[in-house]
Design a protein around this motif. Structure first.
Motif, PDB file in Angstrom:
ATOM      1  N   ASP A  82      27.147  24.243  40.534  1.00 44.36           N
ATOM      2  CA  ASP A  82      26.182  23.170  40.500  1.00 44.36           C
ATOM      3  C   ASP A  82      27.691  21.793  39.759  1.00 44.36           C
ATOM      4  OD1 ASP A  82      26.641  23.974  37.668  1.00 44.36           O
ATOM      5  OD2 ASP A  82      24.125  24.274  37.793  1.00 44.36           O
ATOM      6  N   GLY A  83      27.465  20.955  39.242  1.00 43.88           N
ATOM      7  CA  GLY A  83      28.371  19.908  38.329  1.00 43.88           C
ATOM      8  C   GLY A  83      28.760  20.448  37.381  1.00 43.88           C
ATOM      9  N   VAL A  84      27.908  20.845  36.372  1.00 43.14           N
ATOM     10  CA  VAL A  84      28.481  21.320  35.040  1.00 43.14           C
ATOM     11  C   VAL A  84      29.509  23.157  35.300  1.00 43.14           C
ATOM     12  CG1 VAL A  84      27.390  22.642  33.418  1.00 43.14           C
ATOM     13  CG2 VAL A  84      25.851  20.399  34.167  1.00 43.14           C
ATOM     14  N   ASP A  85      28.797  24.065  36.287  1.00 49.34           N
ATOM     15  CA  ASP A  85      29.551  24.673  36.144  1.00 49.34           C
ATOM     16  C   ASP A  85      30.974  25.045  37.189  1.00 49.34           C
ATOM     17  OD1 ASP A  85      30.411  27.777  37.068  1.00 49.34           O
ATOM     18  OD2 ASP A  85      28.990  27.678  39.284  1.00 49.34           O
ATOM     19  N   ALA A  86      31.245  23.700  37.574  1.00 49.28           N
ATOM     20  CA  ALA A  86      32.150  23.517  38.283  1.00 49.28           C
ATOM     21  C   ALA A  86      33.438  22.522  37.543  1.00 49.28           C
ATOM     22  CB  ALA A  86      31.788  22.056  39.765  1.00 49.28           C
ATOM     23  N   TYR A  87      32.194  21.792  37.004  1.00 56.37           N
ATOM     24  CA  TYR A  87      33.614  20.542  35.701  1.00 56.37           C
ATOM     25  C   TYR A  87      34.109  21.820  34.839  1.00 56.37           C
ATOM     26  CZ  TYR A  87      35.211  17.588  33.100  1.00 56.37           C
ATOM     27  OH  TYR A  87      36.099  16.465  32.280  1.00 56.37           O
ATOM     28  N   GLY A  91      26.752  15.516  43.020  1.00 57.86           N
ATOM     29  CA  GLY A  91      28.254  15.618  43.522  1.00 57.86           C
ATOM     30  C   GLY A  91      29.167  14.030  43.350  1.00 57.86           C
ATOM     31  N   PHE A  92      28.082  12.636  42.876  1.00 58.81           N
ATOM     32  CA  PHE A  92      28.392  11.258  42.859  1.00 58.81           C
ATOM     33  C   PHE A  92      28.725  12.084  41.018  1.00 58.81           C
ATOM     34  CE2 PHE A  92      26.000  10.098  45.936  1.00 58.81           C
ATOM     35  CZ  PHE A  92      26.704   9.252  47.015  1.00 58.81           C
ATOM     36  N   ASP A  93      27.740  12.644  39.850  1.00 60.77           N
ATOM     37  CA  ASP A  93      28.239  12.662  38.447  1.00 60.77           C
ATOM     38  C   ASP A  93      29.679  13.452  39.068  1.00 60.77           C
ATOM     39  OD1 ASP A  93      25.824  10.896  37.885  1.00 60.77           O
ATOM     40  OD2 ASP A  93      25.072  12.559  37.695  1.00 60.77           O
ATOM     41  N   LEU A  94      29.202  14.155  39.289  1.00 60.29           N
ATOM     42  CA  LEU A  94      30.720  15.167  39.027  1.00 60.29           C
ATOM     43  C   LEU A  94      32.098  14.631  39.337  1.00 60.29           C
ATOM     44  CD1 LEU A  94      32.477  17.576  38.706  1.00 60.29           C
ATOM     45  CD2 LEU A  94      31.637  18.657  40.802  1.00 60.29           C
ATOM     46  N   THR A  95      32.071  13.878  40.806  1.00 59.39           N
ATOM     47  CA  THR A  95      32.954  13.056  41.392  1.00 59.39           C
ATOM     48  C   THR A  95      33.582  11.854  40.064  1.00 59.39           C
ATOM     49  OG1 THR A  95      32.523  13.481  43.219  1.00 59.39           O
ATOM     50  CG2 THR A  95      34.313  11.936  42.871  1.00 59.39           C
ATOM     51  N   ALA A  96      32.686  11.087  39.921  1.00 55.76           N
ATOM     52  CA  ALA A  96      32.907  10.771  38.529  1.00 55.76           C
ATOM     53  C   ALA A  96      33.622  10.699  37.227  1.00 55.76           C
ATOM     54  CB  ALA A  96      31.462   9.883  38.473  1.00 55.76           C
ATOM     55  N   LYS A  97      32.836  11.665  36.921  1.00 54.51           N
ATOM     56  CA  LYS A  97      33.398  12.547  35.596  1.00 54.51           C
ATOM     57  C   LYS A  97      35.262  12.817  36.361  1.00 54.51           C
ATOM     58  CE  LYS A  97      32.010  15.868  32.295  1.00 54.51           C
ATOM     59  NZ  LYS A  97      31.529  15.141  31.339  1.00 54.51           N
ATOM     60  N   MET A 113      23.158  18.492  43.704  1.00 52.16           N
ATOM     61  CA  MET A 113      22.252  19.437  42.882  1.00 52.16           C
ATOM     62  C   MET A 113      22.201  18.976  42.030  1.00 52.16           C
ATOM     63  SD  MET A 113      26.587  20.842  43.594  1.00 52.16           S
ATOM     64  CE  MET A 113      26.985  19.025  42.945  1.00 52.16           C
ATOM     65  N   PRO A 114      21.101  20.262  40.844  1.00 50.00           N
ATOM     66  CA  PRO A 114      21.087  20.330  39.798  1.00 50.00           C
ATOM     67  C   PRO A 114      21.927  20.043  38.462  1.00 50.00           C
ATOM     68  CG  PRO A 114      20.265  22.968  40.415  1.00 50.00           C
ATOM     69  CD  PRO A 114      21.370  22.129  41.903  1.00 50.00           C
ATOM     70  N   ARG A 115      21.217  19.707  37.608  1.00 52.00           N
ATOM     71  CA  ARG A 115      21.971  19.495  36.196  1.00 52.00           C
ATOM     72  C   ARG A 115      23.421  18.326  36.863  1.00 52.00           C
ATOM     73  NH1 ARG A 115      23.877  24.290  32.980  1.00 52.00           N
ATOM     74  NH2 ARG A 115      25.223  25.325  34.899  1.00 52.00           N
ATOM     75  N   MET A 116      23.736  18.605  37.487  1.00 54.78           N
ATOM     76  CA  MET A 116      25.450  17.743  37.884  1.00 54.78           C
ATOM     77  C   MET A 116      25.335  17.067  38.935  1.00 54.78           C
ATOM     78  SD  MET A 116      29.298  17.097  36.770  1.00 54.78           S
ATOM     79  CE  MET A 116      28.487  16.803  35.211  1.00 54.78           C
TER      80      MET A 116
END
Length: 769
Positions: free
Chosen positions: A682-687, A709-715, A704-707
C-alpha cells in the motif's frame, strides 16, 4: 439453383450494407446539425432530410428481410415525424438516444459470430426508449446502451492512440473501402474514349500492311540485285587491263543490261523514299492521335479515382463531439474546400493522420470553457480544416485550432529527457527547429500519459503517413493563440513529374514535388563548417552531400567538375533543406511508379521503380529517407563515439499494489523486461521503501488501504528528494474526474486496467526512464 440464390443473396446484402452505411452517415450528420439548434426553415429541412433517410433505410431493410433493422427504424420514423410536426422538442438526451440508435444500427450491418444473443435485448431496449421519448421527456443523463462496434484488426499505433474513445464514423467507411461509386457522366466519358481507340487500332493495322508491302518491295529489289551480280562482275573484269577477247565481245550487251538495271533501281529507290516518307508522316500522326487519346483516357480514369475531400471530413464531426464531451470541452468544426477532389487512396491513408490531429487539438490544444473565458476567448474552441489546390499536381491542407498553442520549453524538456537533444544544443535551436521536434516519436507535452494521448506517437504517425504519400508537413504555433499544421500532398499517386539525375554512374528519379531547385555551383563556393561541406543558396547556408555517398555508390568524376563547377539538387521536406551533389541532371519527365514487389517491401532510400522510354529500369528515390540518411551519415562519427562512451545499468522500479495477484503479475512483467522490481502492499509501505532505497520509477494502484495511489503521488511530489521521480498509476478508475485528479497530484501516466496491455505499460515506462 440454391447455390445461385445464395450467391445472389450475398451480393444483395453487400449492396444493402453500402447503401445503409450511407443512410446512417447522412442521419448522423443531420443530428449533428440539429445539435446546433437551427431555427425556422433550416430546422425543418434537416428534420425532413433525416426523416427521409430513416424511411429509405427501413424500406431497404425490408427488401432484404433484415427485420431487426426494420423494426428499429419504425420508432425512429415516429420520432422524426413528431419532430417534424413540432410535437417533440430537440433536447440533448433525445439526440444522445438517436445517436446511440444509429450506432446500434451500424453494428447490425457487419455480421458478428455469436453476437445475436446480445443484440436482441439491446435493440429491444432502444425501441422502448424511442417509444418512451414520444410520450414524455427523457432523463437528463440517459445513457442508452448500444451494440459495440465489431472488432477489427488495428495497427499497434491505432491501438495505442485510440484507447477507449469511441470512433463511430469510421465504421461506415470500412464497409465501403473496397468499392467506389462513379458518376455515370464519368463512365460515359471513359466509354467514349475507349470507343475512339478503335480508330487508331484500324490505323495501326493499315500501317502494318503498308510496312509489309514496303518489305516485299525491298525483297524484290534485293532479288534483282542478286540477278545483276554476274553482270557487275563481268563489267569489272572488262575494266581490268588484259581482259579476255570473248568477254570483250559481250561488253556492250552487258553494259546495256547494267544501265537498264540502274534505271530500274532508281525507280525502286524513289518508290521506297516515297513510301517511307508517307509511313513516317502516318506514324507521327498516329503517335499524336494515340498520345492525345491515352492522355485523355488516363485523365478520365484518374478522375474516376478522385473523391471530394468532404467524403473524408464527414467522419470528423461525430468523433469530435464524443471526444470533446468526454473531456468536458466544447468545440466547433469549420470545413472549407471540401469539394476539392483527390486520389481515393490518398484519402484513405489520410484518415488516421486527420483523426490524430483532431485528437491532439482537442486533448492538448483546446482549453476548457472556464479557462477560455478567463483568457477572453469564446467558451467553445474552433478547429478548422481548409483545403486548397496549389497547382495542377498539389493540394494543401491547413488544420488549425485556436487553443493554447505548443509550449516550446516543454518540447525542449521532453526532447532532453529522451536524449534527442543535448542541453547545450537545445539552447541554440530556433523556434521552427523546436517545433519540428514534436514530430519525433515519443515526444509529448502532455503532463499525463493516458489511454487517449500523451505517448508522443500521434504526430510521428502523421509525419510518417504524409511523407509516405510523397507529401510534407510543417507546424506553426503561437502560445495562447493556437496551432496550425500545413500538409502538402500530391493529387494522385500513380504517376508524377520526376527529375532524372545520374549518381555513381547510375540513373535515379527524384519526385519533382520534393525538388526545390536545381543549381550549378562553383567549386570555390563550397565551404566547410564543423567538418561538413556547405554551400550558400538564396542567402541561406545548406548542407551539401554527395548523392552517391548517401546511396553507398562510388563517386564518378564529370567534365563539369574538372571545369570547376558542380551540379546540385536541393531537396526540401517541411523546413529541412539539403543540397545533393550529382554527376548530371538529365531532365524532367512524367514517370509511372511501380512498387518493388513483396520481396522488396521496404528498401532504404528507394520508393519504387520506373521504366524510361529507352526501356531502362530506374529506381525512384524516397526523399524522406534520403534526408534522414544524409543527416545520419553526417552524424555517424558522433553517434559512434556516444555508443562507445555509453553504459547500461539495470533500473529499479517500485510496484505498489494491494492485490497479491496483480502485484505478482506486474512484478513478472517488469522483471521479464529487465528491470529490478521491489513491491509494496500500500502507500504507507511504499513511502517507507522510498525513504530507505533508490528507485527510478513507481508503478502504483489507486484504491489501496491506509494510503491510496493519489495520496502517495501527492506525498512523493511534496518530498524534495523524490519530487522528480516518475509515477505511473494503473487503476480501474477510468472517469474523466479521476484522470484530472491524477494530473492534479502530479502523476506522469494514468493507465486504465480495462484497456491494460503489457506492451503499453512497458512502452510508457521506457519513455519515462
Amino acid at each position: 439453383m440454391a447455390k445461385q440464390n445464395d450467391e445472389f443473396l450475398k451480393r444483395l446484402l453487400a449492396t444493402f450494407r453500402i447503401e445503409a452505411g450511407e443512410h446512417l452517415q447522412a442521419m448522423s450528420s443531420g443530428l449533428l446539425e440539429l445539435e446546433k439548434m437551427p431555427v425556422g426553415s433550416r430546422r425543418a429541412e434537416i428534420v425532413e432530410q433525416v426523416f427521409r433517410e430513416a424511411h429509405s433505410l427501413k424500406g431497404a431493410a425490408r427488401a432484404v428481410n433484415l427485420t431487426q433493422i426494420e423494426s428499429a427504424c419504425q420508432p425512429l420514423e415516429s420520432v422524426f415525424a413528431a419532430l417534424k410536426s413540432n410535437q417533440l422538442a430537440v433536447s440533448p438526451p433525445l439526440l444522445d438516444l438517436l445517436h446511440q440508435t444509429i450506432d446500434a444500427l451500424g453494428g447490425l450491418l457487419v455480421p458478428q459470430t455469436g453476437a445475436q444473443e446480445t443484440r436482441n435485448p439491446v435493440i429491444g431496449r432502444l425501441i422502448r426508449q424511442l417509444d418512451d421519448a414520444l410520450t414524455g421527456p427523457l432523463p437528463e443523463h440517459t445513457q442508452p446502451q448500444a451494440i459495440p462496434p465489431p472488432s477489427t484488426p488495428a495497427t499497434p499505433n491505432e491501438a495505442v492512440e485510440t484507447g477507449g474513445v469511441p470512433s463511430p464514423a469510421p465504421r461506415s467507411h470500412s464497409l465501403t473501402s473496397g468499392t467506389i461509386r462513379v458518376s455515370t457522366a464519368k463512365l460515359d466519358g471513359v466509354m467514349r474514349q475507349v470507343e475512339e481507340l478503335l480508330s487508331p487500332r484500324l490505323a495501326s493495322g493499315q500501317r502494318a500492311r503498308e510496312l509489309r508491302e514496303t518489305a516485299a518491295l525491298l525483297a524484290g529489289w534485293k532479288k534483282e540485285r542478286v540477278r545483276i551480280q554476274p553482270t557487275l562482275r563481268l563489267v569489272e573484269s572488262l575494266c581490268e587491263p588484259g581482259g579476255k577477247n570473248n568477254e570483250a565481245a559481250k561488253g556492250p550487251q552487258q553494259i546495256r543490261k547494267l544501265l537498264e538495271y540502274l534505271d530500274v533501281e532508281h525507280g525502286y529507290i524513289k518508290t521506297l523514299e516515297d513510301r517511307l516518307a508517307k509511313l513516317k508522316k502516318s506514324a507521327e500522326h498516329d503517335l499524336r492521335t494515340l498520345t492525345g487519346m491515352t492522355d485523355s483516357l488516363l485523365y478520365d480514369v484518374k478522375e474516376m479515382q478522385l473523391l471530394p475531400f468532404a467524403s473524408l471530413l464527414e467522419i470528423l464531426p461525430r468523433f469530435a463531439r464524443e471526444l470533446a464531451r468526454e473531456q468536458g470541452k466544447e468545440i466547433e468544426l469549420v470545413f472549407q474546400g471540401g469539394e476539392i477532389e483527390i486520389d481515393r487512396r490518398i484519402l484513405e491513408e489520410m484518415k488516421d493522420p486527420l483523426i490524430h490531429l483532431l485528437r491532439n487539438g482537442i486533448d492538448h490544444g483546446i482549453e476548457k470553457p472556464a479557462l477560455r473565458r478567463e483568457r477572453q476567448k469564446q467558451p467553445h474552441g474552433t478547429f478548422s480544416v481548409a483545403i486548397s489546390q496549389q497547382d495542377s499536381g498539389k493540394v494543401e491542407i491547413r488544420i488549425a485550432d485556436d487553443g493554447a498553442g505548443i509550449d516550446a520549453a516543454s518540447v525542449k524538456a521532453a526532447a532532453g529527457r529522451l536524449g534527442m537533444v543535448a542541453p547545450e544544443a537545445a539552447e541554440s535551436l530556433g523556434p521552427a527547429e523546436v517545433l519540428a521536434l514534436i514530430f519525433q516519436s515519443g515526444i509529448s507535452t502532455s503532463p499525463l500519459i493516458t489511454d487517449v494521448s500523451g505517448r508522443g506517437l500521434g504526430l510521428a504517425i502523421v509525419r510518417e503517413k504524409v511523407e509516405r504519400l510523397g507529401g510534407s508537413v510543417v507546424l506553426e504555433s503561437r502560445p495562447g493563440k493556437g496551432t496550425e499544421f500545413r500538409i502538402v500532398l500530391p493529387l494522385t499517386l500513380a504517376n508524377f513529374q520526376g527529375v532524372t539525375v545520374r549518381a555513381g554512374g547510375h540513373l535515379f528519379i527524384i519526385p519533382a514535388i520534393s525538388v526545390e531547385r536545381v543549381a550549378r555551383v562553383a567549386s570555390q563556393n563550397i565551404q566547410t563548417v564543423e567538418n561538413r561541406e556547405t554551400i550558400a543558396l538564396d542567402d541561406q547556408v545548406l548542407a551539401l552531400a554527395w548523392l552517391s555517398d548517401v546511396l553507398e555508390l562510388p563517386r564518378k568524376g564529370t567534365a563539369d567538375e574538372s571545369a570547376g563547377t558542380l551540379q546540385t539538387v536541393v531537396l526540401a521536406l517541411g523546413t529541412q533543406r539539403i543540397a545533393f551533389r550529382v554527376e548530371e541532371i538529365v531532365g524532367e519527365q512524367e514517370v509511372l511508379v511501380k512498387p518493388l514487389g513483396p520481396q522488396l517491401t521496404r528498401v532504404r532510400n528507394v520508393a519504387g521503380a520506373s521504366v524510361l522510354g529507352t526501356g531502362e529500369v530506374v529506381p525512384v528515390l524516397n526523399v524522406p529517407d534520403l534526408l534522414k540518411s544524409a543527416v545520419k551519415r553526417a552524424m555517424a562519427p558522433l553517434a559512434l563515439a556516444a555508443e562507445k562512451h555509453g553504459e547500461t545499468e539495470k533500473q529499479s522500479i517500485l510496484v505498489v499494489e494491494d492485490s497479491i495477484t496483480s502485484r505478482a503479475l506486474l512484478k513478472n512483467i517488469l522483471e521479464s523486461a529487465g528491470y529490478h522490481v521491489t513491491t509494496a502492499v500500500d502507500g504507507v509501505d511504499a513511502y517507507t521503501a522510498l525513504k530507505t532505497g533508490t528507485f527510478d520509477l513507481i508503478v502504483s494502484d489507486v484504491e489501496m488501504p491506509r494510503m491510496d495511489g493519489f495520496d502517495l503521488t501527492a506525498k512523493v511530489r511534496a518530498d524534495k528528494q523524490l519530487a522528480e521521480l516518475p509515477v505511473v498509476l494503473v487503476t480501474a478508475l477510468g472517469s474523466r474526474e479521476h484522470r484530472e485528479r491524477g494530473i492534479d497530484v502530479g502523476a506522469n501516466a494514468y493507465i486504465v486496467k480495462s484497456s491494460f496491455d503489457q506492451s503499453n505499460l512497458l512502452e510508457v515506462i521506457g519513455r519515462l526512464i
